[in-house]
Motif scaffolding. Structure first.
Motif, PDB file in Angstrom:
ATOM      1  N   VAL A  53       2.683  -3.306  -6.741  1.00 31.82           N
ATOM      2  CA  VAL A  53       3.558  -3.999  -5.787  1.00 31.82           C
ATOM      3  C   VAL A  53       4.867  -4.484  -6.416  1.00 31.82           C
ATOM      4  CG1 VAL A  53       1.688  -4.766  -4.268  1.00 31.82           C
ATOM      5  CG2 VAL A  53       2.418  -6.245  -6.153  1.00 31.82           C
TER       6      VAL A  53
ATOM      7  N   ASP B  59       7.237  -3.210  -8.537  1.00 32.65           N
ATOM      8  CA  ASP B  59       8.438  -2.378  -8.463  1.00 32.65           C
ATOM      9  C   ASP B  59       9.010  -2.369  -7.057  1.00 32.65           C
ATOM     10  OD1 ASP B  59       8.232  -1.830 -11.073  1.00 32.65           O
ATOM     11  OD2 ASP B  59       7.463   0.225 -10.842  1.00 32.65           O
ATOM     12  N   LYS B  60       8.104  -2.219  -6.107  1.00 30.77           N
ATOM     13  CA  LYS B  60       8.535  -2.177  -4.711  1.00 30.77           C
ATOM     14  C   LYS B  60       9.233  -3.498  -4.340  1.00 30.77           C
ATOM     15  CE  LYS B  60       6.354  -1.690  -0.159  1.00 30.77           C
ATOM     16  NZ  LYS B  60       5.312  -2.702   0.089  1.00 30.77           N
ATOM     17  N   THR B  61       8.621  -4.588  -4.723  1.00 30.89           N
ATOM     18  CA  THR B  61       9.197  -5.898  -4.401  1.00 30.89           C
ATOM     19  C   THR B  61      10.565  -6.065  -5.064  1.00 30.89           C
ATOM     20  OG1 THR B  61       7.003  -6.838  -4.190  1.00 30.89           O
ATOM     21  CG2 THR B  61       8.811  -8.380  -4.531  1.00 30.89           C
TER      22      THR B  61
ATOM     23  N   LYS C 251      12.707  -3.787  -5.901  1.00 32.58           N
ATOM     24  CA  LYS C 251      13.703  -2.963  -5.200  1.00 32.58           C
ATOM     25  C   LYS C 251      14.116  -3.618  -3.890  1.00 32.58           C
ATOM     26  CE  LYS C 251      12.834   1.589  -7.160  1.00 32.58           C
ATOM     27  NZ  LYS C 251      11.359   1.628  -7.496  1.00 32.58           N
ATOM     28  N   GLN C 252      13.125  -4.117  -3.152  1.00 28.43           N
ATOM     29  CA  GLN C 252      13.429  -4.757  -1.863  1.00 28.43           C
ATOM     30  C   GLN C 252      14.317  -5.979  -2.063  1.00 28.43           C
ATOM     31  OE1 GLN C 252       9.362  -5.332  -0.707  1.00 28.43           O
ATOM     32  NE2 GLN C 252       9.469  -3.781   0.901  1.00 28.43           N
TER      33      GLN C 252
ATOM     34  N   SER D 272       3.761  -9.248   1.302  1.00 31.01           N
ATOM     35  CA  SER D 272       3.396  -8.095   2.126  1.00 31.01           C
ATOM     36  C   SER D 272       3.930  -8.171   3.554  1.00 31.01           C
ATOM     37  CB  SER D 272       1.868  -7.943   2.136  1.00 31.01           C
ATOM     38  OG  SER D 272       1.284  -9.140   2.615  1.00 31.01           O
TER      39      SER D 272
END
Lengths: 498, 498
Positions: free
Chosen positions: A409, A411-413, A415-416, A480
């Protein structure tokens, strides 16, 4: 319906009744998991925490509220009762319900707690909100815990069942004041893997890291003494140390550890008794100490006779030196000048309240006696559960899985967050937190967030001097719900525009 | 075999090795429930506690011990390891095992704990021994607990199983910092039966009475302040309050409550912040407060602005006013000036660590914050178990049964004690303890008793100034082993003859 006090108020109402439209939930729904009572309670709590409902304000009567929102009076009675039980409302006989005056979290430094003017240490609202379990887990980026569905409740439940089948006399008498011996033997093995040699007699279990810090600080300091902490650092400590009458001084934290020049300078000035720090996965930045910094900190501590308290609560979430170098000072010092703290609230279950202190044999005896004087023993139910999980080999697999999920989670966070304009300047991503720069006052942002049932941890809380900050601590496992990102995008833009 | 240091001792042995015949158990047996390891451990512990084996003495080598007693070396290794883990022995690499230096229980008053000369507060050996569960229950008249086989382990085991089946997410996160709400609701009902009105928001759960006392004393006092206690009183408090730098002053306890004239006089002199007392089934005398005394205490407290801390831990063992009049000051005052403490360590299980504070709503908030700063939350596993037992109606039957059993053994014990010459001057027998007069220094008696694996609680421990005493506290439920009476008969005669 009216917002002014009624004639039959017995003169108790000091302020006009709260605006009904504010006191009430914006949208009550009969769908989803939460009961109507839960929704009403949560909504009113948020409005009180956010100071939209002020102390002393009169709440709408039960009938008014029920009529306005189309719910039964029974539902309103239950919600109000729960808010009274939680300390949000007062019930005054014959007059109705009022928003309670809230007590400040921290008592004034070394002063009569009853009559002195409180030193406003404004950690109260976040700490209280940390315990508001009604917030949906995807909307608590300010939380310090992993979401419940990441953890393994079955491990804990199995432990409870196993204990229920054990010799019952163990539960009826006091446990060992130093802690359940087989657990301390397991901790010896765990510490050996970190290159810290400690026999079970050098280990004292505690009710979480919080009690460990409380016992150590009480043992080493008296009012007027100075304690060094990281800046930023875990904020509950500030309140705890303040109630002991000690002075808390922050040492700026850089990506590889403390600012050594500043540490040396401040040590010479303040002669602190203790320096409390996270070497590994520092809260809130998730950075770790380099070997060189660890050595320098220890040298300065020796020079000025400072005891180092190494709080390693995030230990098992660390991905290993190949991802992020991390040196524990205790591995250099071997528990001479370093008191090492650990625990299982982050990786197993906060409610077990299992933490521990590792120190010299002599100090372990003294701290064990301190523990005995303040809580007699810890309940060994939690300690037996942790022992079972460690000794049966479940723990390693469990924390491997947690780290894997965090990597998934994070990396995704990142980037966001970067896409919506937050700055993240971290060398080696690891751990549970990111210390993001929102470019606006995050205390204001956090206040706005609570209105939308989102819990943030603004940077000012982590500052030993409560300085305003554009940083905030974001729990990458609790992002999430897309509503949180949308909130950030909208509100940060608005606050930056101010 | 030799008792002098060997040449290969690396110069570490400061004193001659312990006499083998003293270090070893007098009689090892392969019959009965205890393992050989248990027997060896217990025997050596008792000799160390009793100072027959002195600090620094070298223990026999593993081979010597094994040969002399005809046990395997493995057995001796395990016993020595356990004694190291328990802090009784030190292991020095290449040199052998030595009796450890023991740290004093209480830290010096308001002084650096590390370097100051310890103020010898000699509660250490009894408190440590309280936790030595290896002593047979019939031989612990000094214990403050009911024997394990009087309690109901199945109630606790059922509770554990029920919790293991509940929604697991409750165990993974923090509990409510003020305590598990449904338990606090049950406590409201319990208090109402005692004519004490308290809503759940006025109740804070704690890790036993010990934490309650710690939190309250820390909140109300600063170093140099005075706390009044009963004389005699529960001794752990003395150590706890001393570490806070407060002065502890004893108020003589008469059969119907404090000596009021002395209380008034000392209150005017010392201006204490707190007065901690047991109104009902006072520890150690098992007497209770008359209505008149309760009123007088409250009046003096109002006059001198003293907060009363009413520790009612023995509440549920009280037989009712028809047997022994008993007035709680909180029933008169309704939690204005009185802070009421209760718990379940005596009647359900000490290991659950469930106690509570009842106070004004405002003070409950403050003390709840204090609790949060020192242990964050209490584990609500114990609180959920107590809630289940209270709410399902098992508790009342259970405590009725306990009182019945106590009545059954008390008369017999009184007669036995009086027959061997002890004086018991109690008006209305009730509760767990009798405060018997042995006519000799009971500290000497207790030291002799430990040699025979009998745990006594000598009067000096209960004296705020540790004055020698001919009294001792006898737990009437722990006198089932006739060896204890034989010991009393023999040794009291001998000591009185001195």
């Amino acid at each position: 319906m009216t917002n002014t006090p009624r004639a039959n108020d017995n003169g108790n109402a000091r302020r006009p009744a709260a605006e009904l439209s504010i006191a009430a939930p914006q949208t009550l729904t009969r769908e989803g998991g939460d009961s109507l009572v839960d929704q009403i309670v949560r909504s009113i709590e948020a409005r009180i925490d956010d100071k939209l409902l002020r102390s002393g304000a009169r709440m709408p009567s039960i009938r008014q509220f029920a009529d306005l929102h189309g719910v039964s009076r029974f539902t309103v009675v239950e919600a109000y009762d729960r808010l009274v039980a939680k300390g949000y409302l007062d019930s005054r006989r014959g007059s109705g319900f009022y928003v309670r005056e809230r007590a400040p979290l921290a008592a004034p430094v070394a002063a009569r707690a009853v009559d002195a003017a409180p030193a406003q240490l404004d950690v109260v609202w976040l700490v209280r909100n940390m315990f508001r379990q009604q917030l949906p887990p995807g909307r608590t980026p300010g939380s310090g815990l992993l979401p419940g569905d990441w953890l393994d409740g079955e491990l804990i439940a199995n432990g409870l069942r196993a204990i229920s089948r054990q010799n019952q006399s163990q539960l009826l008498q006091y446990g060992n004041p130093q802690g359940f011996l087989p657990l301390r033997q397991q901790l010896q093995l765990k510490l050996a893997e970190l290159e810290i040699a400690a026999t079970p007699e050098q280990i004292v279990t505690t009710s979480g890291i919080t009690q460990a810090l409380d016992i150590v600080a009480r043992h080493f300091t008296q009012p007027g003494d100075t304690i060094f902490v990281d800046d930023p650092a875990w904020f509950l400590m500030f309140g705890s140390f303040a109630t002991m009458g000690t002075k808390v001084v922050g040492i700026p934290r850089l990506p590889d550890g403390p600012d050594i020049a500043r540490l040396a300078e401040l040590a010479a000035i303040h002669k602190p008794r203790l320096y409390v720090l996270n070497s590994v996965l520092h809260n809130p930045t998730s950075t770790s100490l380099s070997a060189a910094k660890a050595f320098q900190v220890l040298k300065i501590a020796e020079q000025h006779d400072i005891t180092i308290v190494e709080d390693d609560i995030y230990c098992d979430l660390h991905p290993g030196p190949q991802v992020q170098p991390a040196t524990r000072i205790a591995a250099l010092d071997q528990l001479n000048r370093v008191i090492y703290l650990g625990g299982f609230s982050k990786t197993l279950a906060a409610n077990l309240r299992v933490g521990f202190i590792a120190t010299s044999p002599e100090m372990a005896k003294r701290l064990s006696d301190r523990k005995m004087l303040s809580t007699l023993t810890t309940s060994d139910i939690g300690e037996r559960i942790v022992y079972k999980i460690l000794s049966e080999g479940h723990y390693r697999k469990h924390v491997d899985r947690l780290r894997g999920k965090l990597d998934g989670v994070r990396d995704k966070t990142f980037k966001q967050l970067e896409r919506i304009g937050m700055r993240i300047d971290i060398a080696a991503p690891a751990g549970l937190f990111v210390w993001a720069d929102a470019g606006c006052d995050t205390t204001l942002l956090a206040e706005r967030a609570l209105e939308e049932h989102i819990l943030l941890a603004p940077g000012a809380l982590f500052s030993p001097s409560q300085l305003p900050s554009t940083r905030m601590r974001i729990n990458v496992a609790s992002m999430s719900d897309m509503a949180v990102l949308r909130f950030f995008e909208r509100e940060i833009g608005r606050l930056q525009g101010k």
